[in-house]
Scaffold this active site. Sequence first.
Site, PDB file in Angstrom:
ATOM      1  N   SER A  61      -2.013   9.607   3.678  1.00  0.00           N
ATOM      2  CA  SER A  61      -2.188   8.212   4.244  1.00  0.00           C
ATOM      3  C   SER A  61      -1.339   7.681   5.162  1.00  0.00           C
ATOM      4  O   SER A  61      -0.215   8.129   5.368  1.00  0.00           O
ATOM      5  CB  SER A  61      -2.171   7.598   2.532  1.00  0.00           C
ATOM      6  OG  SER A  61      -2.311   6.184   2.598  1.00  0.00           O
ATOM      7  N   HIS A  62      -1.697   6.545   5.437  1.00  0.00           N
ATOM      8  CA  HIS A  62      -0.801   5.600   6.342  1.00  0.00           C
ATOM      9  C   HIS A  62       0.321   4.846   5.619  1.00  0.00           C
ATOM     10  O   HIS A  62       1.038   4.561   5.966  1.00  0.00           O
ATOM     11  CB  HIS A  62      -1.569   4.568   7.443  1.00  0.00           C
ATOM     12  CG  HIS A  62      -2.381   3.589   6.317  1.00  0.00           C
ATOM     13  ND1 HIS A  62      -3.304   3.973   5.594  1.00  0.00           N
ATOM     14  CD2 HIS A  62      -1.869   2.286   5.940  1.00  0.00           C
ATOM     15  CE1 HIS A  62      -3.763   2.701   5.165  1.00  0.00           C
ATOM     16  NE2 HIS A  62      -2.801   1.846   5.247  1.00  0.00           N
TER      17      HIS A  62
END
Length: 70
Positions: A5-6
């Site tokens: 994920s960012h």
Amino acid sequence: MITPSHNPPEDGGIKYNPPHGGPADTGATKWIEDRANQILAGGLSEVRRCGYTRRWRPPPRTATTTFRNT
């Protein structure tokens, strides 16, 4: 599918996309979080590793709606 994920690690750091493609419900994400924390607490001993040449390869996919423009 679980992907990086960012989001920063303190916020979980993963993203889960269920088979239907929409957002995962909170029950699913809570289960993933709890299981990941169990594996981390166990020192990652349950994580199976393999060399690059033995990695899982998905079967080839072809889209029936994609056409080559020649």
